[in-house]
Scaffold this active site. Structure first.
Site, PDB file in Angstrom:
ATOM      1  CE  LYS A   1     100.105 -22.456  70.825  1.00  0.00           C
ATOM      2  NZ  LYS A   1     100.059 -22.781  69.392  1.00  0.00           N
TER       3      LYS A   1
ATOM      4  CD  GLU B   1     105.221 -19.744  64.955  1.00  0.00           C
ATOM      5  OE1 GLU B   1     104.245 -20.245  65.547  1.00  0.00           O
ATOM      6  OE2 GLU B   1     106.106 -20.416  64.385  1.00  0.00           O
TER       7      GLU B   1
HETATM    8  O1  KIV Z   1     103.581 -26.057  68.544  1.00  0.00           O
HETATM    9  C1  KIV Z   1     104.301 -25.202  69.079  1.00  0.00           C
HETATM   10  O2  KIV Z   1     105.405 -25.499  69.595  1.00  0.00           O
HETATM   11  C2  KIV Z   1     103.823 -23.819  69.108  1.00  0.00           C
HETATM   12  C3  KIV Z   1     104.760 -22.771  69.619  1.00  0.00           C
HETATM   13  C4  KIV Z   1     105.870 -22.585  68.649  1.00  0.00           C
HETATM   14  C5  KIV Z   1     104.070 -21.494  69.920  1.00  0.00           C
HETATM   15  O3  KIV Z   1     102.722 -23.566  68.716  1.00  0.00           O
HETATM   16 NA    NA Z   2     101.699 -25.252  67.601  1.00  0.00          NA
END
Ligand code: KIV
Ligand code: NA
Length: 268
Positions: free
Chosen positions: A113, A182
């Protein structure tokens, strides 16, 4: 492997089944989540949650790889997604590919991600075309805390609303297999999540219930973190459970009630 694949999330969306996700950084907690989550995110929030950092900015690729390896060992079913930390992907598409490939090779995770909207669409496409499933992350992106001037909810102005829709479209069109949204105000988040133009699954955190799935930071929803954002619902109170257990242990050691006979080894 029998694991959920990045491409499976699209089927969940098509079938109208909500996508369930939580974060995990440890083998033991991940093993509890495994049966219940479609994907587990090894988030760079580990910098704040595990290490008490003020932001996620100091988190390194090595830290992400180490915790992702732990989570992989504790699981067999859920898709494991690993966050690309600040400084590991922004400079160029090539930098992003080299580091993302390293994450997949060294951990066995199924996807990465990365934070960012339209500006990162080119990078997302570059990785996807080269075999790396990418989850996008738009809205309140904690790695931008210094340029945002704090952790600010997004979409409060017409300009911000326009930019968010543009970001969602760009990351969607670049081929991301899902997009985390988010900290986005309800009407704007709803407009994105329900837009015909956004065909990839949306995963909300402090965004709308209209997203195709939801994610929370595990320690926040368990009530272990010392402070957590407004959007977190508390599903447990681990902090007070641990406090009580530690107190009981301390008292029993002090009074000599622990260890008892059953906790000691008899001779021969
Ligand atoms: O780092 C993380 O925990 C995240 C989530 C809050 C989506 O990116
Ligand atoms: Na994150």
């Amino acid at each position: 492997s029998r694991r959920v694949k990045a491409v499976d999330l699209a089927r969940r969306k098509a079938e109208g089944r909500k996508i369930i996700a939580l974060t995990a950084y440890h083998a033991h907690t991940a093993s509890i989540l495994d049966a219940h989550c479609d994907f587990i995110l090894v988030g760079d929030s580990l910098g704040m949650v595990m290490h008490g950092m003020e932001s996620t900015l100091p988190v390194t690729l090595e830290m992400m790889i180490l915790q992702a390896q732990a989570v992989i060992r504790g699981t067999s079913r859920a898709l494991i997604v690993v966050d690309m930390p600040f400084g590991s992907y922004e400079a160029s598409r090539e930098q992003a590919f080299m580091n993302a490939a390293r994450v997949l090779k060294e951990t066995g995770a199924g996807a990465i991600k990365m934070e960012g909207g339209a500006r990162f669409a080119e990078t997302v496409e570059f990785l996807v075309q080269r075999g790396i499933p990418v989850m996008g992350h738009i809205g309140l992106t904690p790695q931008s805390v210094n340029t945002m001037g704090g952790f600010r909810v997004q979409g409060r102005t017409a300009e911000s609303e326009r930019r968010l829709m543009e970001d969602a479209r760009a990351i969607n069109d670049a081929g991301a297999f899902a997009i985390v949204m988010e900290g986005i105000v309800e009407p704007v988040a709803k407009a994105i999540a329900t837009s015909e133009a956004i065909t990839t699954p949306t995963i909300g955190i402090g965004a709308t219930a209209h997203c195709d799935g939801q994610i929370l930071v595990l320690e926040d929803m368990l009530g272990l973190s010392d402070r957590s954002p407004k959007f977190v619902k508390s599903y447990g109170s681990l902090r007070s459970h641990i406090e009580e257990a530690v107190q009981a242990y301390a008292e029993e050691v002090r009074s000599g009630r622990f260890p008892a006979e059953e906790h000691t080894y008899p001779p021969a």
